[in-house]
Design an enzyme around this catalytic site. Structure first.
Site, PDB file in Angstrom:
ATOM      1  CG  ASP A  86      -0.178  -0.309   2.495  1.00  0.00           C
ATOM      2  OD1 ASP A  86       0.997   0.098   2.627  1.00  0.00           O
ATOM      3  OD2 ASP A  86      -0.757  -0.973   3.374  1.00  0.00           O
ATOM      4  CG  ASP A  88       1.577   3.961   4.727  1.00  0.00           C
ATOM      5  OD1 ASP A  88       0.377   3.688   4.912  1.00  0.00           O
ATOM      6  OD2 ASP A  88       2.488   3.124   4.878  1.00  0.00           O
ATOM      7  CG  ASP A 166      10.517   1.602  11.471  1.00  0.00           C
ATOM      8  OD1 ASP A 166      10.628   2.255  10.414  1.00  0.00           O
ATOM      9  OD2 ASP A 166       9.794   0.594  11.559  1.00  0.00           O
TER      10      ASP A 166
END
Ligand code: ATP
Ligand code: MG
Length: 466
Positions: A86, A88, A166
């Site tokens: 997907d 984001d 991250d």
């Protein structure tokens, strides 16, 4: 004047909440890092590979005067020539502003609001840039309950947003305004050298959110990347922190680890880094126990089967996954119950119930999966009976297919006589007439046999269906 911690937010406090990375005070423009901006001609990301829905969202935001980028897995996977799951979207528009731009929009989350723009079954997630104080992830279950993170202080600029991400490879931003790629943390280099490197001090980042350890392993398995030594080193040491992560969040992570086509590799890495024992402690115990090699082989084969199904675009379900992961434990527990004179079906049902209840404390399994899982396992001993209408009726059981797949798996691991699995494979292909024959002949012959059987059983003082 509000008292400290009551409606006001001290920027100093923000540094304490989030003692990682390079701290940016948004008023201090001098110390702002600059991204390396890669022009369209020097990177391979093409709009042709971005979903139409994501493009619609990006353009609508841009045309309304906001900045709009794709970030995270979408950019990373495109750079690697993979098909992203997907896209984001991140923007400087506030969630309410995003909401106002789209009719098909819904705001979710309490403390950190996200916009979901819906196109039929497809959802494009739009997040507003966040400052470092909004550490963690998109999951508000995770966040510290002290209430110090107030909504007004949550949002930030792109150069603040980058530090809460991250891994460097997840912090590349694709700008829809001019199709450039923004790289603040040398993510592109790490993509090239196939390295997973945390942004900031690894131990600090894992302590902030222990799920990042699972994400490291998951991305290493998925992308076949190497975890940088300084990011790998703290994992076995900090693995026990997973015990404090809500089990429902770990369920989501388990699915990402095992339902993405790289389950076998995920298991290997999870065990190598000492993480698996905090997800499935009893299974890890079984791997280390007397029949450990067989238990491990069974789980590996079950996971390989899951990987294969994903490869073939076949559906997978947590029902089967948890059955595989917990079977060595359930089987042992059922054996013990049989020794206490439980009948085989009851023993499995009870064992499955106990083991799943215990597992829920580590990684949840929602009831809509737990119940069918128990049914599917309880069918296993019933496959051993191949005679009579009762046996034949198993074919119509709503869990037949999953239970049969599980039987085949068990027979491949030498747990069940292969002839039994072959029988159940064969009967599925038969005509109803042939099936009647296979399960013990025509109606008349069967009832004759049943009568004889009953007489004999009565004579022997027992009634044994087999
Ligand atoms: P996938 O391909 O599996 O979707 P992803 O990297 O896109 O991988 P998501 O969970 O969709 O993973 O998260 C999107 C982005 O949000 C990540 O790339 C990362 O930048 C950021 N992110 C997600 N979870 C965390 C976390 N726990 N800590 C910090 N940043 C995170
Ligand atoms: Mg993603």
């Amino acid at each position: 004047m509000p008292r400290f911690g009551e409606g006001c937010y001290d920027s100093q406090d923000l540094y304490e909440v989030e003692p990682h990375g390079r701290y940016l005070n948004s008023t201090d423009t001098e110390s702002r890092p600059l991204p390396k901006i890669i022009p369209r001609s020097e990177h391979p990301i093409s709009r042709a590979n971005i979903s139409n829905n994501a493009l619609k969202v990006l353009y609508r935001l841009k045309n309304a005067g906001y900045s709009a980028f794709i970030v995270g897995g979408g950019v990373r996977d495109l750079l690697l020539g993979r098909h992203p799951k997907d896209f984001d979207v991140v923007t400087d528009a506030r969630p309410e502003e995003v909401d106002a731009l789209f009719r098909n929009c819904r705001l979710i989350g309490r403390r950190f609001r996200l916009a979901h723009v819906r196109f039929g079954r497809d959802i494009v997630e739009v997040a507003t840039f966040r400052a470092a104080g909004a550490a963690g992830d998109d999951d508000d279950r995770l966040h510290d309950e002290s209430g110090r993170i107030l909504r007004d202080n949550v949002y930030g600029t792109i150069d603040e947003d980058v530090w809460r991400r991250d891994f460097t490879i997840n912090a590349l931003y694709y700008n829809i305004a001019d199709f450039t790629l923004w790289d603040y943390v040398s993510g592109l280099e790490d993509i090239k050298s196939r390295t997973l490197r945390l942004i900031g001090d690894p131990e600090t980042r894992y302590r902030e959110d222990p799920v990042r350890m699972l994400r490291a392993v998951r991305l290493a398995a998925k992308l076949e990347f190497t975890i940088a030594p300084e990011a790998a080193e703290p994992i076995p040491r900090l693995a026990p922190l997973l015990a404090d992560v809500p089990p429902a969040r770990l369920f989501d992570e388990v699915l990402k680890l095992f339902h993405a086509g790289h389950a076998v590799r995920s298991l290997e890495l999870l065990r190598e880094y000492g993480l698996f024992q905090y997800l499935f402690p009893r299974t890890e115990e079984a791997f280390r126990g007397e029949d450990g090699a067989a238990a491990l082989e069974f789980v590996r084969m079950g996971l390989a089967n899951t990987d294969q199904r994903i490869q073939e675009d076949k559906p997978v379900t947590p029902t089967f996954l948890y059955a595989v992961l917990l079977w060595p434990v359930i089987r042992a527990e059922a054996k013990a119950l049989e020794a206490e004179r439980y009948a085989p079906v009851l023993a499995i049902t009870e064992a499955a119930h106990r083991v799943v209840t215990e597992q829920q404390r580590h990684t949840t399994l929602p009831r809509r999966f737990a119940s069918p899982m128990k049914e599917m396992l309880a069918m296993q001993p019933r496959f051993e009976n191949r005679r009579g209408p009762r046996a034949q009726r198993l074919l119509e059981h709503k869990r037949f297919r999953a239970a049969y797949d599980f039987l085949v798996l068990r027979s491949r691991c030498g747990e069940v006589d292969p002839e039994i699995a072959e029988f159940w494979t064969r009967v599925q292909e038969m005509t109803p007439e042939e099936q009647r024959e296979a399960f013990g002949g025509s109606k008349q012959r069967r009832s004759a046999r049943r009568r004889r059987g009953r007489r004999r059983a009565a004579a022997a003082g027992t009634f044994d269906a087999a």
